[in-house]
Design a protein around this motif. Structure first.
Motif, PDB file in Angstrom:
ATOM      1  N   SER A 420       0.811  -1.219   0.000  1.00 50.38           N
ATOM      2  CA  SER A 420       0.000   0.000   0.000  1.00 50.38           C
ATOM      3  C   SER A 420       0.843   1.268   0.000  1.00 50.38           C
ATOM      4  N   MET A 421       1.989   1.252   0.664  1.00 49.39           N
ATOM      5  CA  MET A 421       2.786   2.471   0.772  1.00 49.39           C
ATOM      6  C   MET A 421       3.425   2.842  -0.561  1.00 49.39           C
ATOM      7  N   SER A 422       4.064   1.895  -1.199  1.00 45.31           N
ATOM      8  CA  SER A 422       4.729   2.195  -2.468  1.00 45.31           C
ATOM      9  C   SER A 422       3.708   2.493  -3.563  1.00 45.31           C
ATOM     10  N   ALA A 423       2.600   1.749  -3.610  1.00 41.75           N
ATOM     11  CA  ALA A 423       1.576   1.995  -4.620  1.00 41.75           C
ATOM     12  C   ALA A 423       0.890   3.338  -4.394  1.00 41.75           C
ATOM     13  N   GLY A 424       0.593   3.660  -3.143  1.00 38.79           N
ATOM     14  CA  GLY A 424      -0.033   4.943  -2.852  1.00 38.79           C
ATOM     15  C   GLY A 424       0.847   6.108  -3.238  1.00 38.79           C
ATOM     16  N   LEU A 425       2.156   5.988  -2.975  1.00 36.44           N
ATOM     17  CA  LEU A 425       3.084   7.046  -3.361  1.00 36.44           C
ATOM     18  C   LEU A 425       3.153   7.175  -4.882  1.00 36.44           C
ATOM     19  N   PHE A 426       3.107   6.059  -5.578  1.00 37.47           N
ATOM     20  CA  PHE A 426       3.129   6.053  -7.040  1.00 37.47           C
ATOM     21  C   PHE A 426       1.975   6.878  -7.613  1.00 37.47           C
ATOM     22  N   PHE A 427       0.759   6.636  -7.144  1.00 37.06           N
ATOM     23  CA  PHE A 427      -0.394   7.355  -7.673  1.00 37.06           C
ATOM     24  C   PHE A 427      -0.401   8.811  -7.225  1.00 37.06           C
ATOM     25  N   LEU A 428       0.094   9.108  -6.038  1.00 39.17           N
ATOM     26  CA  LEU A 428       0.164  10.488  -5.582  1.00 39.17           C
ATOM     27  C   LEU A 428       1.107  11.313  -6.456  1.00 39.17           C
ATOM     28  N   VAL A 429       2.267  10.753  -6.760  1.00 36.85           N
ATOM     29  CA  VAL A 429       3.230  11.482  -7.589  1.00 36.85           C
ATOM     30  C   VAL A 429       2.685  11.694  -8.999  1.00 36.85           C
ATOM     31  N   ILE A 430       1.993  10.694  -9.546  1.00 42.67           N
ATOM     32  CA  ILE A 430       1.385  10.875 -10.869  1.00 42.67           C
ATOM     33  C   ILE A 430       0.382  12.033 -10.831  1.00 42.67           C
ATOM     34  N   GLY A 431      -0.427  12.095  -9.787  1.00 40.78           N
ATOM     35  CA  GLY A 431      -1.380  13.195  -9.664  1.00 40.78           C
ATOM     36  C   GLY A 431      -0.695  14.551  -9.587  1.00 40.78           C
ATOM     37  N   LEU A 432       0.426  14.622  -8.899  1.00 41.25           N
ATOM     38  CA  LEU A 432       1.146  15.897  -8.779  1.00 41.25           C
ATOM     39  C   LEU A 432       1.805  16.298 -10.094  1.00 41.25           C
ATOM     40  N   THR A 433       2.245  15.314 -10.889  1.00 43.27           N
ATOM     41  CA  THR A 433       2.801  15.668 -12.201  1.00 43.27           C
ATOM     42  C   THR A 433       1.731  16.296 -13.093  1.00 43.27           C
ATOM     43  N   ALA A 434       0.508  15.816 -12.959  1.00 47.08           N
ATOM     44  CA  ALA A 434      -0.588  16.427 -13.719  1.00 47.08           C
ATOM     45  C   ALA A 434      -0.923  17.807 -13.171  1.00 47.08           C
ATOM     46  N   ALA A 435      -0.810  17.978 -11.872  1.00 45.34           N
ATOM     47  CA  ALA A 435      -1.140  19.271 -11.257  1.00 45.34           C
ATOM     48  C   ALA A 435      -0.193  20.369 -11.726  1.00 45.34           C
ATOM     49  N   VAL A 436       1.097  20.061 -11.832  1.00 51.83           N
ATOM     50  CA  VAL A 436       2.038  21.112 -12.239  1.00 51.83           C
ATOM     51  C   VAL A 436       1.789  21.544 -13.683  1.00 51.83           C
ATOM     52  N   ARG A 437       1.147  20.710 -14.467  1.00 51.63           N
ATOM     53  CA  ARG A 437       0.783  21.126 -15.830  1.00 51.63           C
ATOM     54  C   ARG A 437      -0.215  22.274 -15.786  1.00 51.63           C
ATOM     55  N   VAL A 438      -1.173  22.205 -14.862  1.00 54.92           N
ATOM     56  CA  VAL A 438      -2.154  23.274 -14.716  1.00 54.92           C
ATOM     57  C   VAL A 438      -1.474  24.556 -14.251  1.00 54.92           C
ATOM     58  N   VAL A 439      -0.592  24.414 -13.257  1.00 57.47           N
ATOM     59  CA  VAL A 439       0.105  25.593 -12.737  1.00 57.47           C
ATOM     60  C   VAL A 439       0.957  26.235 -13.823  1.00 57.47           C
ATOM     61  N   ALA A 440       1.693  25.423 -14.575  1.00 53.71           N
ATOM     62  CA  ALA A 440       2.556  25.959 -15.631  1.00 53.71           C
ATOM     63  C   ALA A 440       1.729  26.597 -16.737  1.00 53.71           C
ATOM     64  N   SER A 441       0.577  26.026 -17.054  1.00 53.14           N
ATOM     65  CA  SER A 441      -0.280  26.609 -18.089  1.00 53.14           C
ATOM     66  C   SER A 441      -0.758  27.997 -17.678  1.00 53.14           C
ATOM     67  N   ALA A 442      -1.104  28.167 -16.412  1.00 51.27           N
ATOM     68  CA  ALA A 442      -1.522  29.477 -15.928  1.00 51.27           C
ATOM     69  C   ALA A 442      -0.341  30.446 -15.915  1.00 51.27           C
ATOM     70  N   ASP A 443       0.852  29.942 -15.593  1.00 55.66           N
ATOM     71  CA  ASP A 443       2.039  30.799 -15.576  1.00 55.66           C
ATOM     72  C   ASP A 443       2.373  31.338 -16.960  1.00 55.66           C
ATOM     73  N   ARG A 444       2.047  30.579 -17.998  1.00 57.42           N
ATOM     74  CA  ARG A 444       2.411  30.990 -19.357  1.00 57.42           C
ATOM     75  C   ARG A 444       1.567  32.156 -19.855  1.00 57.42           C
ATOM     76  N   GLU A 445       0.368  32.348 -19.301  1.00 59.88           N
ATOM     77  CA  GLU A 445      -0.537  33.371 -19.807  1.00 59.88           C
ATOM     78  C   GLU A 445      -0.995  34.279 -18.672  1.00 59.88           C
ATOM     79  N   PRO A 446      -0.068  35.036 -18.077  1.00 54.61           N
ATOM     80  CA  PRO A 446      -0.458  35.866 -16.931  1.00 54.61           C
ATOM     81  C   PRO A 446      -1.477  36.933 -17.279  1.00 54.61           C
ATOM     82  N   GLN A 447      -1.451  37.478 -18.526  1.00 56.50           N
ATOM     83  CA  GLN A 447      -2.400  38.528 -18.856  1.00 56.50           C
ATOM     84  C   GLN A 447      -3.820  37.983 -18.906  1.00 56.50           C
ATOM     85  N   ARG A 448      -3.975  36.762 -19.432  1.00 56.93           N
ATOM     86  CA  ARG A 448      -5.316  36.170 -19.497  1.00 56.93           C
ATOM     87  C   ARG A 448      -5.821  35.793 -18.123  1.00 56.93           C
ATOM     88  N   ALA A 449      -4.902  35.674 -17.151  1.00 61.55           N
ATOM     89  CA  ALA A 449      -5.316  35.277 -15.806  1.00 61.55           C
ATOM     90  C   ALA A 449      -5.898  36.438 -15.024  1.00 61.55           C
TER      91      ALA A 449
END
Length: 483
Positions: A420-449
């Motif tokens: 459970s520990m290694s598998a849970g960490l695996f899915f958590l990190v995958i979720g965070l890699t997707a999250a930084v895509r959202v943050v970076a997308s917002a960073d690229r277009e500050p005027q539209r934000a």
């Protein structure tokens, strides 16, 4: 201030509070609780009477899934430009394959002792999916990303520190858990290899312990280099190197080939994310740690050398090699969707390779979906690292990619998804890699934000705040007023 009507130009999802439902309020906190339950609570601890499903981290993951579903049902998105998330579709495809494989396995008929493990595997997957979805859809700002990166680094350092204490004392130091009413604890004993104690921290197995420790290393290194991702220097910034040192030392005394291989992968994968000067610092710190361990622990150097020099004669290595030859035999009856997740019990064969076991249980389609998920998740993090104008987010994104790469490499050395520990960490990190895509997308277009006015105009001549903090954007607009 109120915004009436549809804006002339939609604003990024990361800068729109309505589209985020209630997730933005407590997402980082809820994931922090998950990290504590996953890594801080001994992995073998369960609520009495619930068996394997009674692990606190599994129950919390199910709560997160329920919370995500309710938030999605209540969300409003009238004028949002959503950020594409290919990880979401691949994970969805993986879940579909798992469900189809489970249904086929039940229809074929299963021995009584295989039905319960298969059902438990489905529930655990639901729990991990909840963690992934909350991480993907609730972490919308760099502040939350930095919090979780720091906390994972601290968790890895604490895990390494506990492992060092176990190594020095020869005791698990976790016997007290079984004394808590309503809880039962398994796997609190320590293992040995030769004359040395194999630390396991709060994990049930030294290999699972090794995954958690070395997977946290890229985040620990990046957090230390960036002074905890804090904007103002502090006299305590140097303390962020303590988890790095603890992880380096703990990895060397695990008496485990896979942990040392994972350590090498984590260090090499971390180097591109940090400045050149700090690469030398990491190399020096690693060298000093190795010299200290070999000098203070007699026989450790020879033991580690023998682990690799005698690998061809080691029973575990021979078992992994023999397992590859048996794969065609086990998947012949159902090569596309496998035998069913959780149905291939150790009595048939013990695979010391998580990817091979996954191929047997879920077939070509299942393992293909998960491999695709990993590849896209790493690519997503690297994309965020290339496109964000902010150095701290670029560093955090690359560290997450390095952490995920370390995990998937180590899953080739043991069945990581059964723990459970290694598998849970695996899915958590995958979720965070997707999250930084959202943050970076917002960073690229500050005027539209910047929030549009009632007329649909954007602020003219105003310097927008960082687009990853929607509340800061709206408050800045309110302060200056429409022009």
């Amino acid at each position: 201030m109120s915004i009436a009507g549809r804006a002339a130009e939609s604003i990024p999802a990361g800068a729109h509070t309505a589209a985020r439902g209630r997730l933005e309020l407590d997402g980082a906190m809820m994931l922090t609780v998950y990290i504590v339950l996953l890594i801080g609570v001994p992995s073998g601890t369960t609520i009495s009477g619930l068996g394997g499903l009674g692990r606190p981290s599994v129950l919390w993951g199910l709560l997160l899934l329920l919370w995500w579903v309710l938030a999605r049902l209540q969300a409003r998105s009238p004028d949002v430009s959503p950020v594409p998330q290919p990880v979401r579709y691949l994970v969805g495809a993986f879940v579909v394959v798992v469900l189809v494989s489970f249904a086929a396995a039940i229809l074929r008929g299963q021995p009584a002792d295989q039905v319960s493990p298969a059902t438990t595997a489905l529930i655990r997957l639901a729990s991990w999916s909840g963690v992934l979805l909350i991480a993907m859809d609730s972490v919308k700002t760099f502040a939350d990303t930095a919090k979780l990166a720091r906390r994972l680094a601290l968790a890895g350092g604490a895990m390494a520190g506990l492992g060092l204490l176990q190594f020095l004392t020869g005791q698990s130091l976790l016997e007290w858990v079984s004394l808590i009413p309503g809880l039962s604890a398994d796997g609190v004993d320590v293992a040995t290899r030769g004359a040395f104690t194999r630390a396991s921290g709060t994990a049930v197995h030294p290999l699972e312990y090794g995954v958690v420790v070395v997977a946290a290393l890229p985040l620990a290194i990046t957090t230390a280099v960036n002074r905890g991702f804090r904007s103002r220097p502090s006299a305590r910034d140097g303390l962020w190197w303590l988890p790095v040192a603890l992880i380096l030392i703990a990895s060397l005394v695990t008496v485990s080939r896979s942990a040392i291989v994972g350590l090498a992968v984590a260090v090499i994968a971390s180097l591109p994310a940090i400045p050149v000067a700090y690469r030398w610092l990491v190399a020096v710190l690693g060298g000093v740690s190795a010299i200290a361990v070999f000098a203070l622990v007699p026989g450790m150097f020879g033991t580690i050398v023998n682990l690799f020099a005698g690998a061809s004669d080691d029973p575990s290595t021979q078992s992994r090699t023999a397992a590859l030859a048996r794969v065609p035999e086990f998947i012949a009856s159902s090569p596309w969707i496998g035998q069913g997740l959780g149905t291939f019990l150790p009595r048939y064969y013990i695979f010391d390779n998580g990817w091979v076991l996954l191929t047997v249980e879920l077939g070509v389609l299942g393992v293909g979906c998960l491999v695709g998920t990993v590849a896209v998740a790493i690519g997503t993090a690297l994309w965020a690292g290339r496109h964000s104008p902010y150095a701290d987010l670029r560093a955090a994104s690359r560290a997450l990619a390095a952490s995920l790469l370390t995990i998937v490499v180590l899953f080739a050395f043991f069945d990581g998804w059964s723990f459970s520990m290694s598998a849970g960490l695996f899915f958590l990190v995958i979720g965070l890699t997707a999250a930084v895509r959202v943050v970076a997308s917002a960073d690229r277009e500050p005027q539209r934000a910047v929030a549009p006015s009632v007329r649909g105009d954007l602020l003219v001549g105003a310097t927008p705040p960082r687009a990853t903090d929607a509340r800061g954007i709206l408050s800045e607009y309110e302060r200056q007023g429409p022009r």
